[in-house]
Design an enzyme around this catalytic site. Structure first.
Site, mmCIF file in Angstrom:
data_model
loop_
_atom_site.group_PDB
_atom_site.id
_atom_site.type_symbol
_atom_site.label_atom_id
_atom_site.label_comp_id
_atom_site.label_asym_id
_atom_site.label_seq_id
_atom_site.Cartn_x
_atom_site.Cartn_y
_atom_site.Cartn_z
ATOM 1 C CE LYS A 185 -3.744 2.102 2.661
ATOM 2 N NZ LYS A 185 -4.529 1.711 3.820
ATOM 3 C CB SER A 228 -7.679 3.778 2.906
ATOM 4 O OG SER A 228 -7.024 3.199 3.804
ATOM 5 C CB SER A 282 -8.130 0.795 5.849
ATOM 6 O OG SER A 282 -8.691 2.120 5.839
#
Lengths: 96, 491, 501
Positions: C88, C163, C187
């Site tokens: 990420k 996210s 997330s």
């Protein structure tokens, strides 16, 4: 809870965010709806409840006073939007 | 007491740079004077993702200082973020301590500079740890050029010692600071170098003006940029006068004006109002979630207490007990722990305390100044000095020849007392020799003999000088006494 | 209509678990280079439709070849050596930009690599790229970032969740076998649920946060997304452990999570969270998924009991005070001075510096990030601290105590991850509170600091993935993983890859 434009401007100044007049209105409305939502917390009886800033029950984590290699000056300045050979450069701090 | 129509009220906030090797939350060195931006890492640059970890030595030094300042040491303390934007504060917040400082209330006693023999006490509110900011170098001219930012200092550990407003004169404020610096030096927690910013003071000042039965307080002003003891004294003197005349002009009291910040301009000798940010008081403190609380165990405190050593106040007591006056004890203690050790070694070796003190304050300290060395580097040991001073005390050497020996030993570090005496030709003068010398002198100076007979003894001094030319080993005191006796006997 | 899906067959690399791939690479059956090239081809093919990545590593093949050499010479023995992984874009990497999905850091090159990523690199994993996300991880739809929206591979008109939406979408589209994400309020788990993959948020402090760009420091935790539970275990084993650079990383020893996957489920007590199931807003298919999970667990010998988390309805408001408050501090460092986006402002009467800082922040951050900074600044400001920030910290303790009481009765908790399956792109952007309510079931684990796992539970009629959530007590990852693993072994769900056609 309603949030006034002047509250929004004050918070924006604290947070160093520029808002246009239109944005002030929009943000006031949005913040008001969020704040109204979180105002539910007022329902919860919390007298005498110790605030929980951290999920862990650990404490006293320290490191020895020994040097660890850091960054070269070139590395330190490499992401800077403006710098000279030695320092970060920023626009003047005082008003003209 | 001062003769002014008001009482000056001063509280000091002192920032002490702790002498750790590395920064408060990262392993970067804290050495002063490095080339800009060469002592940084992702942590002190405030880079995304970097995290702080407490330096255990900074905590130990804070505890040590707190104990010496009679503070309550917290069993649990924590870190808070103090938010404000400034380019030398790269995270946009300073890691500090808000509601649970490491050191709670304490106090420091010091000699009242205006009343000999009296002691003043400053109560301390707290002492807390925080990280220092970096350095901004602004364009001194029109303010049009960019400012330069050096982050070498960012993250250096500071202990902020906050006093109650217990100081009532610029002299007292200065004396408190001097005593505080001496204590910190004894503790070894800071080099206290004010030029390099290791000790920085801000003062909160106002006046209490008597108005009939009531007292009016003037608005509080925080005076910043006090970078020397002299600056503290001058700035506070200036600021008290300024506040008084301001009050005479506008009559505004503490309830009618907000706290103001003024900077001391040392060159101009004035305080200057500083730019206020409207939100500057709203620092939005909250517990730093990147750090965990710190627990201080009783045994850790006890160990720190045991390791404190002798502090200036106790040493002054000890020196006075050894026979010194307050003034002399203070001078020696102010020279630092090694000088006290030197003094005490000399006394322990049998030299009289007052004589040791006097020689230290004159001959030893002058030499240290001339040679720009410390007492540790001084070539005459405490034992050597003691031997010399004992010889003087016994009358084996007179004081003046003693100074010759001192000088000789300085130039010949390998010399002992005997070899120095031999080299300087110092030997005892027996009674017969001395009497012969005196008679010779009287015969050569009939005018002086006549004066003395008439009761004017001043001339005897001239005889001493003449005697020493004939025999440098002649003891001036003995020469004077013997000459006097011989003249009177002859009369 | 959702893309049609295809059941995996043993013939394809992408049907293997990461652990299987590691085993085959270690045995020489296939090289890391071949595996990596396979995924790079898949990325080339599918990335245009999915937009899961912010930056790709152009040296991935070289890295894989190095891994092959080290494996051949016996220098690398990790179970995942040679396996490709995506990171990420909130984790710092010295070799690739770290943008956090923000214009503010579009050009930012971290001078160091996050501890968790470094551990993966040391274990021989091959980073193929950085995945897309909501700006600074603030969002649940991966559409607020500087790089634009990531599309759900099961239905391109829908969000991949957030996210860590890029991480989940990359997996669902078969572009990586393993994705590293982060979870502050759900997330990892919510995008895993939306994309039909597994996601683990470990105990707070189990994996070092050093190098994870902070959103809300007391809630953030790195986690893994994968098709197979065993891959969650293997990656946790590599990343977990104390880090002297992170004061909040746990000192407790780690467990051999892979070795514990078979520990018996028989006799375990699993609590079904009444407040979660009874919520009228809960999608019927998801509720059905939870019920099917109960049955499957009973078949494995677990006892199902009902438990209560009385403060459930206050979890989201608590979270939306604490997280923005911490974020307002964490994001103060982006001021255009030392790194990141700078825009000079019209100073007028103000100092040029102040104008620059305000302009840089106003233009460098997107609307959701600014909204949260405003909210957090408000909650911490003079006069509101006690009513909002402190109050939220008190309710947080009550929420944690609810969990504590529940885990005195049961070993694990079972419930939903999200109230609904993946929603449409743009659907909730204008209504922050509706967006925040998506986090109803996930924020509790972050507030209490406990581990939680999102597990696929099949698909609804529209072809959208469904999921259930398992939560355990602090440091209970081994139990959580073993129960999830056995559910997977029992065919409670089958890993699937979207066609993206």
């Amino acid at each position: 809870m309603p949030i006034t434009s002047s509250q929004v401007r004050k918070v924006a100044q604290l947070a160093r965010l520029e808002l246009t007049e239109d944005e002030v209105q929009l943000v006031s409305d949005q913040l008001a709806s969020i704040v109204t939502f979180v105002d539910q917390l007022g329902e919860v009886a919390t007298d005498g409840v110790e605030p929980m800033a951290h999920p862990l029950d650990i404490h006293t984590v320290v490191r020895p006073d020994t040097e660890v290699p850091g960054l070269s000056r070139e590395q330190a300045l490499s992401n800077s939007p403006n710098h000279n050979d030695e320092c970060f450069l920023v626009p003047p701090v005082m008003a003209r | 007491m001062n003769q002014t129509p008001y009482k000056l009220v001063i509280g000091l906030e002192v920032h002490v740079q702790l002498s750790t090797r590395t920064k408060l939350f990262c392993g970067c060195p804290t050495a002063f004077g490095a080339s800009p931006n060469t002592q940084t890492c992702p942590v002190c640059l405030g880079h995304p993702g970097a995290l702080p970890v407490m330096n255990e030595q900074a905590i130990a030094l804070a505890i040590r200082t707190g104990l010496a300042l009679n503070c309550e040491i917290a069993s649990v303390t924590k870190w808070d973020r103090k938010s404000y934007f400034y380019p030398d504060l790269p995270k946009g917040y300073q890691i500090s301590q808000f509601d649970q400082p490491i050191c709670g209330p304490g106090y420091l006693d010091f000699a009242d500079p205006e009343n000999e023999g009296e002691t003043l006490r400053v109560r301390l509110i707290r002492a807390h740890l925080e990280e220092d900011a970096g350095k901004s170098m602004h364009d001194e001219g029109a303010g049009k050029a960019d400012s330069q930012i050096d982050l070498n200092r960012t993250g250096t550990p500071l202990l902020e010692i906050v006093s109650e407003p217990d100081l009532n004169s610029p002299e007292a404020a200065k004396a408190y600071l001097i005593e505080l610096r001496l204590l910190l030096t004894y503790l070894g927690v800071s080099d206290c170098n004010m030029q390099e910013g290791s000790l920085r003071a801000d003062a909160n000042v106002n006046l209490h003006i008597a108005q009939g039965d009531t007292t009016v307080a003037t608005p509080i002003v925080e005076v910043k940029n006090l970078n020397s003891f002299r600056a503290v004294e001058r700035a506070l003197t200036y600021e008290s006068q300024r506040q008084y005349s301001q009050w005479q002009k506008d009559g505004r009291d503490i309830t009618q004006a907000p706290k103001q910040t003024r900077g001391w301009d040392d060159a101009a000798g004035v305080t200057v109002a500083q730019r206020e940010k409207e939100e500057s008081s709203d620092y939005r403190y909250f517990p730093d979630p990147d750090l965990v609380p710190l627990h201080i165990e009783p045994r850790q405190l006890e160990a720190a207490r045991q390791a404190l050593g002798d502090l200036p106040a106790a040493l002054r007591e000890r020196l006075r007990y050894a026979g010194l006056k307050e003034y002399d004890a203070n001078v020696i203690v102010s020279q630092g722990r090694s000088m006290v050790d030197y003094f005490e070694q000399a006394v322990a070796s049998g030299a009289p305390a007052k004589r040791v003190s006097s020689w230290i304050q004159q001959d030893v300290m002058r030499t240290l100044n001339e040679q720009e060395i410390s007492i540790e580097e001084f070539s005459i040991s405490a034992l050597q000095l003691a031997e010399l001073l004992q010889a003087i005390e016994k009358g084996d050497i007179d004081n003046s020849r003693g100074k010759d020996v001192f000088q000789y030993c300085l130039q010949h570090p390998e010399a002992d007392l005997d070899s120095a005496k031999a080299a300087l030709g110092i030997e005892a003068v027996d009674q017969g020799e001395l009497e012969a010398l005196c008679r010779e002198l009287l015969a050569e100076n009939p005018k002086i003999v006549a004066q003395v007979k008439e009761g004017n003894v001043k001339g005897l001094g001239a005889l001493i000088g003449a005697a020493r030319k004939k025999n440098p080993n002649a003891d001036p005191k003995q020469v004077r006494e013997l000459c006097h006796q011989l003249i009177l006997a002859d009369a | 209509m959702a893309a049609c899906c295809r059941k995996l067959s043993i013939m394809n690399i992408e049907e293997q678990s990461a652990v299987d791939l590691g085993r085959r690479i270690a045995s020489g059956e296939v090289s890391s280079r071949e595996v990596t090239q396979h995924y790079l081809d898949r990325i080339a093919e599918r990335e245009p439709a999915v937009a899961a990545f912010t930056n790709l590593a152009d040296d991935a093949v070289t890295t894989a070849e190095q891994a092959d050499q080290q494996i051949a010479s016996g220098q690398l023995r990790s179970p995942l050596a040679g396996v490709p992984v995506s990171i990420k874009d909130l984790l710092c990497t010295a070799s690739l930009p770290t943008t956090c999905g923000s214009r503010m850091l579009r050009e930012f090159h971290a001078p160091y690599t996050a501890t968790a990523v470094q551990k993966l690199l040391d274990a021989g994993l091959v980073v193929v790229g950085k995945t897309n996300m909501d700006e600074f991880a603030m969002g649940g739809s991966t559409e607020t970032g500087d790089g634009g929206a990531t599309h759900n591979p099961w239905d391109r008109q829908r969000t991949a969740g957030g996210s860590s939406g890029g991480a989940a979408a990359a997996l669902a589209a078969g572009m990586v076998p393993l994705s590293i994400g982060s979870d502050t309020g759900g997330s990892v788990r919510q995008p895993a649920a939306f994309c039909g993959v597994c996601g683990l948020k470990p105990t707070y402090g189990r994996i070092s946060r050093y190098g994870l760009v902070a959103f809300a420091s007391s809630l953030d935790q790195i986690g893994t997304l994968a098709h197979y539970v065993e891959d969650l275990a293997a990656s946790l084993q590599i990343m977990a452990g104390h880090d002297p650079r992170d004061s909040t990383s746990l000192p407790d020893p780690t467990t051999e999570y892979l070795a514990h996957l078979d520990q018996p489920v028989q006799g375990l007590k699993v609590g079904v969270i009444r407040e979660h199931i009874d919520n009228p807003g809960l999608d019927a298919d998801i509720r059905d998924g939870v019920i099917r999970a109960q049955q499957a667990l009973q078949e494995l010998g677990a006892e199902i009991v009902e438990v209560h988390l009385p403060h459930t309805s206050h979890a989201v408001p608590t979270y939306y005070v604490i997280a923005p408050s911490e974020a307002s501090g964490n994001l103060s460092r982006y001021d255009g001075v030392h790194y990141g986006f700078r825009q000079l402002g019209d100073s007028g009467a103000a100092a040029p510096l102040d104008a620059m800082i305000s302009r840089s922040r106003s233009q460098g951050f997107g609307p959701e990030v600014k909204r949260r900074i405003m909210l957090g600044t408000f909650a911490l400001s003079a006069g509101y601290y006690d009513a909002y920030y402190k109050k939220a910290l008190q309710v947080r303790r009550l929420i944690a105590q609810d969990y504590g009481a529940a885990f005195e009765q049961v070993d694990l908790l079972l419930g939903p991850v999200t109230p609904t399956p993946a929603f449409g792109l743009g659907e909730k952007l204008d209504d922050p509170v509706q967006m925040y309510l998506q986090d109803l079931y996930t924020v509790g684990a972050n507030l209490a600091g406990i581990p939680a796992l999102s597990l696929p539970a099949g698909f609804n009629e529209q072809g959208l993935p469904l999921a259930i959530q398992l939560q355990g007590p602090a440091l209970g990852e081994a139990r959580l993983l073993s129960v999830a693993y056995q559910l997977q072994q029992q065919h409670f769900f089958e890993p699937r890859i979207a066609e993206c056609s």
